[in-house]
Write a protein that holds these residues in place. Structure first.
Motif, mmCIF file in Angstrom:
data_model
loop_
_atom_site.group_PDB
_atom_site.id
_atom_site.type_symbol
_atom_site.label_atom_id
_atom_site.label_comp_id
_atom_site.label_asym_id
_atom_site.label_seq_id
_atom_site.Cartn_x
_atom_site.Cartn_y
_atom_site.Cartn_z
ATOM 1 N N ASP A 1 0.936 -1.028 0.046
ATOM 2 C CA ASP A 1 0.009 0.201 -0.023
ATOM 3 C C ASP A 1 0.962 1.314 0.012
ATOM 4 O OD1 ASP A 1 -2.198 -1.516 -0.011
ATOM 5 O OD2 ASP A 1 -2.622 -1.500 2.374
ATOM 6 N N CYS A 2 0.475 2.342 -0.582
ATOM 7 C CA CYS A 2 1.138 3.631 -0.671
ATOM 8 C C CYS A 2 0.385 4.650 0.017
ATOM 9 C CB CYS A 2 1.610 4.048 -2.109
ATOM 10 S SG CYS A 2 2.782 2.619 -2.784
ATOM 11 N N LEU A 3 1.230 5.669 0.484
ATOM 12 C CA LEU A 3 0.419 6.857 1.099
ATOM 13 C C LEU A 3 1.559 8.027 0.685
ATOM 14 C CD1 LEU A 3 -0.438 7.544 4.944
ATOM 15 C CD2 LEU A 3 0.274 9.336 3.062
ATOM 16 N N ALA A 4 0.843 8.834 -0.393
ATOM 17 C CA ALA A 4 1.722 9.817 -1.000
ATOM 18 C C ALA A 4 1.058 11.112 -0.278
ATOM 19 C CB ALA A 4 1.774 9.797 -2.359
ATOM 20 N N TRP A 5 2.017 11.754 0.606
ATOM 21 C CA TRP A 5 1.434 12.963 1.141
ATOM 22 C C TRP A 5 1.750 14.374 0.713
ATOM 23 C CZ3 TRP A 5 3.980 16.363 4.792
ATOM 24 C CH2 TRP A 5 5.326 16.055 5.016
ATOM 25 N N ASN A 6 0.928 15.135 0.648
ATOM 26 C CA ASN A 6 1.194 16.833 -0.008
ATOM 27 C C ASN A 6 1.610 17.490 0.945
ATOM 28 O OD1 ASN A 6 0.116 16.252 -3.037
ATOM 29 N ND2 ASN A 6 -1.501 15.215 -1.553
ATOM 30 N N PHE A 7 2.590 18.163 0.942
ATOM 31 C CA PHE A 7 3.172 19.280 1.843
ATOM 32 C C PHE A 7 2.210 20.388 2.050
ATOM 33 C CE2 PHE A 7 7.717 17.984 0.603
ATOM 34 C CZ PHE A 7 7.636 16.710 1.219
ATOM 35 N N ARG A 8 2.167 21.061 3.197
ATOM 36 C CA ARG A 8 1.261 22.127 3.301
ATOM 37 C C ARG A 8 1.282 23.002 1.928
ATOM 38 N NH1 ARG A 8 0.816 23.497 9.621
ATOM 39 N NH2 ARG A 8 1.722 21.802 10.508
ATOM 40 N N SER A 9 0.208 23.374 1.518
ATOM 41 C CA SER A 9 0.146 24.403 0.379
ATOM 42 C C SER A 9 0.342 23.525 -1.138
ATOM 43 C CB SER A 9 1.074 25.665 0.153
ATOM 44 O OG SER A 9 2.522 25.320 -0.025
ATOM 45 N N CYS A 10 0.724 22.229 -1.263
ATOM 46 C CA CYS A 10 1.062 21.484 -2.168
ATOM 47 C C CYS A 10 -0.084 20.579 -2.632
ATOM 48 C CB CYS A 10 2.166 20.875 -2.096
ATOM 49 S SG CYS A 10 3.619 21.944 -2.197
ATOM 50 N N GLY A 11 -1.090 20.475 -2.080
ATOM 51 C CA GLY A 11 -2.077 19.538 -2.079
ATOM 52 C C GLY A 11 -3.363 20.117 -2.927
ATOM 53 N N GLY A 12 -3.142 21.191 -3.724
ATOM 54 C CA GLY A 12 -4.314 21.829 -4.501
ATOM 55 C C GLY A 12 -5.058 23.086 -3.703
ATOM 56 N N GLU A 13 -4.709 23.200 -2.557
ATOM 57 C CA GLU A 13 -5.318 24.361 -1.900
ATOM 58 C C GLU A 13 -4.545 24.819 -0.672
ATOM 59 O OE1 GLU A 13 -8.772 22.699 0.772
ATOM 60 O OE2 GLU A 13 -7.893 20.851 0.725
ATOM 61 N N MET A 14 -4.514 25.991 -0.276
ATOM 62 C CA MET A 14 -3.782 26.704 0.488
ATOM 63 C C MET A 14 -4.028 26.367 1.977
ATOM 64 S SD MET A 14 -1.294 28.689 1.042
ATOM 65 C CE MET A 14 -1.165 29.401 -0.492
ATOM 66 N N ASN A 15 -2.935 26.241 2.838
ATOM 67 C CA ASN A 15 -3.163 25.611 4.105
ATOM 68 C C ASN A 15 -3.496 26.865 4.860
ATOM 69 O OD1 ASN A 15 -0.304 26.687 3.519
ATOM 70 N ND2 ASN A 15 0.032 26.274 5.899
ATOM 71 N N GLN A 16 -3.909 26.602 6.156
ATOM 72 C CA GLN A 16 -4.626 27.346 6.986
ATOM 73 C C GLN A 16 -4.071 28.541 7.852
ATOM 74 O OE1 GLN A 16 -7.496 25.056 8.905
ATOM 75 N NE2 GLN A 16 -8.978 24.871 7.068
ATOM 76 N N THR A 17 -2.615 28.083 8.265
ATOM 77 C CA THR A 17 -1.916 28.842 9.149
ATOM 78 C C THR A 17 -1.003 29.467 8.406
ATOM 79 O OG1 THR A 17 -0.503 26.787 9.139
ATOM 80 C CG2 THR A 17 -1.996 26.855 10.966
ATOM 81 N N ALA A 18 -0.185 30.547 9.181
ATOM 82 C CA ALA A 18 0.797 31.415 8.396
ATOM 83 C C ALA A 18 1.869 30.779 7.798
ATOM 84 C CB ALA A 18 1.118 32.547 9.704
ATOM 85 N N ARG A 19 2.276 29.605 8.482
ATOM 86 C CA ARG A 19 3.331 28.826 7.978
ATOM 87 C C ARG A 19 3.189 28.144 6.661
ATOM 88 N NH1 ARG A 19 5.080 23.700 11.130
ATOM 89 N NH2 ARG A 19 5.962 23.250 9.159
ATOM 90 N N PHE A 20 4.409 27.731 6.060
ATOM 91 C CA PHE A 20 4.290 26.705 4.772
ATOM 92 C C PHE A 20 4.938 25.476 5.223
ATOM 93 C CE2 PHE A 20 4.111 30.910 2.528
ATOM 94 C CZ PHE A 20 3.045 30.626 1.841
ATOM 95 N N TYR A 21 5.466 24.863 4.289
ATOM 96 C CA TYR A 21 6.456 23.722 4.580
ATOM 97 C C TYR A 21 7.795 23.940 4.440
ATOM 98 C CZ TYR A 21 7.282 23.161 -0.535
ATOM 99 O OH TYR A 21 7.522 23.685 -1.895
ATOM 100 N N HIS A 22 8.764 23.313 4.634
ATOM 101 C CA HIS A 22 10.049 23.637 4.512
ATOM 102 C C HIS A 22 10.910 22.324 4.742
ATOM 103 C CE1 HIS A 22 11.675 23.710 8.740
ATOM 104 N NE2 HIS A 22 10.287 24.241 8.934
ATOM 105 N N SER A 23 12.126 22.557 4.345
ATOM 106 C CA SER A 23 13.042 21.379 4.260
ATOM 107 C C SER A 23 13.250 20.619 5.602
ATOM 108 C CB SER A 23 14.749 21.733 3.732
ATOM 109 O OG SER A 23 14.523 22.225 2.194
ATOM 110 N N GLY A 24 12.935 21.312 6.620
ATOM 111 C CA GLY A 24 13.144 20.471 8.262
ATOM 112 C C GLY A 24 11.914 20.342 9.036
ATOM 113 N N ALA A 25 10.787 20.332 8.141
ATOM 114 C CA ALA A 25 9.442 20.291 8.897
ATOM 115 C C ALA A 25 9.062 18.979 9.100
ATOM 116 C CB ALA A 25 8.097 21.157 8.018
ATOM 117 N N THR A 26 9.664 18.162 9.952
ATOM 118 C CA THR A 26 9.744 16.854 10.202
ATOM 119 C C THR A 26 8.464 16.597 10.913
ATOM 120 O OG1 THR A 26 11.126 16.943 12.012
ATOM 121 C CG2 THR A 26 12.037 16.108 10.002
ATOM 122 N N GLU A 27 7.918 17.721 11.699
ATOM 123 C CA GLU A 27 6.569 17.576 12.368
ATOM 124 C C GLU A 27 5.385 16.970 11.490
ATOM 125 O OE1 GLU A 27 6.947 21.807 11.563
ATOM 126 O OE2 GLU A 27 8.356 20.182 12.211
#
Length: 331
Positions: free
Chosen positions: A93-119
């Motif tokens: 099985d595969c789970l392909a996740w989209n980073f914040r703002s990359c899944g077709g709609e803008m995310n809700q918080t002031a932040r985006f994704y970045h290279s260290g956002a392991t959370e």
């Protein structure tokens, strides 16, 4: 086998260098037959992530592969869907996740994704555990590879043992070196493509959070370094681009990794200078192998045979995820 260098050529003769090998798959490769099932999950900070499932079929839970895409990518990029299709065919099985703002709609918080956002990767992994998966593998590409390695290093020996192994491709392990490399004239086609996507997102986000994002310096963003210095770093708690790069480069997180992990980088990658990789740190590592290929470009690795549906990188990932102690080969 901490360092293996494959000297034979992977790519076809009509893709003569790293630029052609990087660009051709992105423009011309099409993957059919992937059926995604989307979910929206809530993050601990009350934002959301769009995640896409693709199932191997049959009864019961299969081993799960979680795939992390690259800068300004998403779950539909050919390097993701090609991997998903092959892994599905072999019982994953595969789970392909989209980073914040990359899944077709803008995310809700002031932040985006970045290279260290392991959370965010951690939230996806924990959600998979909640679904009942007990055999999880991680695959990452470019920025997603850096994120994956940093996540593994942060976890160290305390990593949840339901995570069995990981393989990553074309990883910018030294973020500053790669940011400076992409400024070079020969690489600006990639830089402008990224900026043409990133800069409008900042404008949209500034409309939602004008108190957090000041557009007065927007015209000064000419390079990815500028973007990271003016926007990425301050939005995510770093004191400028250099601080962000130093804190998030996965080369600083290699030593504690405690599960079988393979890093695959091409020596002719135009975006990731091979000399920027921490080769000395990997020579005696008991869990991490660096596989260096002579060619393949950045997230390319198109095989020489025109009849091959799947790319060399995808076949190597399947072998490694099935048998972590395998020896890499060139068909």
């Amino acid at each position: 086998m901490p360092l293996t260098r494959l000297k034979s050529r992977i790519s076809p003769y009509w893709l003569p260098n790293g630029h052609f090998q990087s660009i051709y798959p992105a423009l011309f490769r099409r993957i059919d037959g992937i059926k995604y099932f989307r979910e929206k999950i809530v993050t601990p900070d009350e934002d959301f992530l769009n995640i896409d499932w693709s199932y191997a079929g049959g009864d019961g839970l299969k081993p799960l592969v979680i795939l992390s895409h690259g800068l300004e990518g998403n779950s539909t990029r050919q390097y993701i869907t090609g991997m998903v299709k092959l892994l599905n065919q072999h019982g994953f099985d595969c789970l392909a996740w989209n980073f914040r703002s990359c899944g077709g709609e803008m995310n809700q918080t002031a932040r985006f994704y970045h290279s260290g956002a392991t959370e965010d990767l951690d939230a996806v992994v924990k959600y998979a555990f909640e679904k009942g998966y007990s055999d999880v593998r991680l695959v990452g590409f470019s920025l997603g590879g850096n994120l994956t390695l940093k996540y593994l290093g942060e976890s160290g020996v305390a990593i949840d043992r339901r995570i069995k192994s990981s393989i990553v491709f074309s990883v910018p392990m030294d973020l500053k070196a790669c940011s400076l490399a992409i400024i070079e004239p020969r690489n600006q086609i990639y830089m402008h493509r990224f900026l043409n996507s990133l800069k409008p997102k900042v404008v949209e986000k500034a409309g939602l959070y004008p108190q957090r994002i000041d557009l007065k310096d927007h015209a000064m963003v000419k390079t990815l370094y500028d973007f990271d210095h003016i926007y990425t770093a301050p939005l995510h708690g770093y004191n400028g681009a250099d601080h962000y790069y130093a804190e998030c480069s996965s080369m600083h997180f290699i030593e504690p990794i405690a599960i079988p992990t393979m890093i695959v980088n091409a020596e002719n990658d135009p975006i990731v200078p091979f000399e920027s990789l921490p080769i000395d740190a990997l020579r005696s590592h008991s869990h991490v192998t660096l596989l260096a290929t002579k060619d393949g470009g950045h997230c390319g690795f198109r095989p020489a045979r025109l009849t091959d549906e799947f790319y060399w990188s995808e076949k190597q990932a399947l072998h490694f995820l099935t048998t972590p102690d395998y020896f890499p080969t060139i068909p």
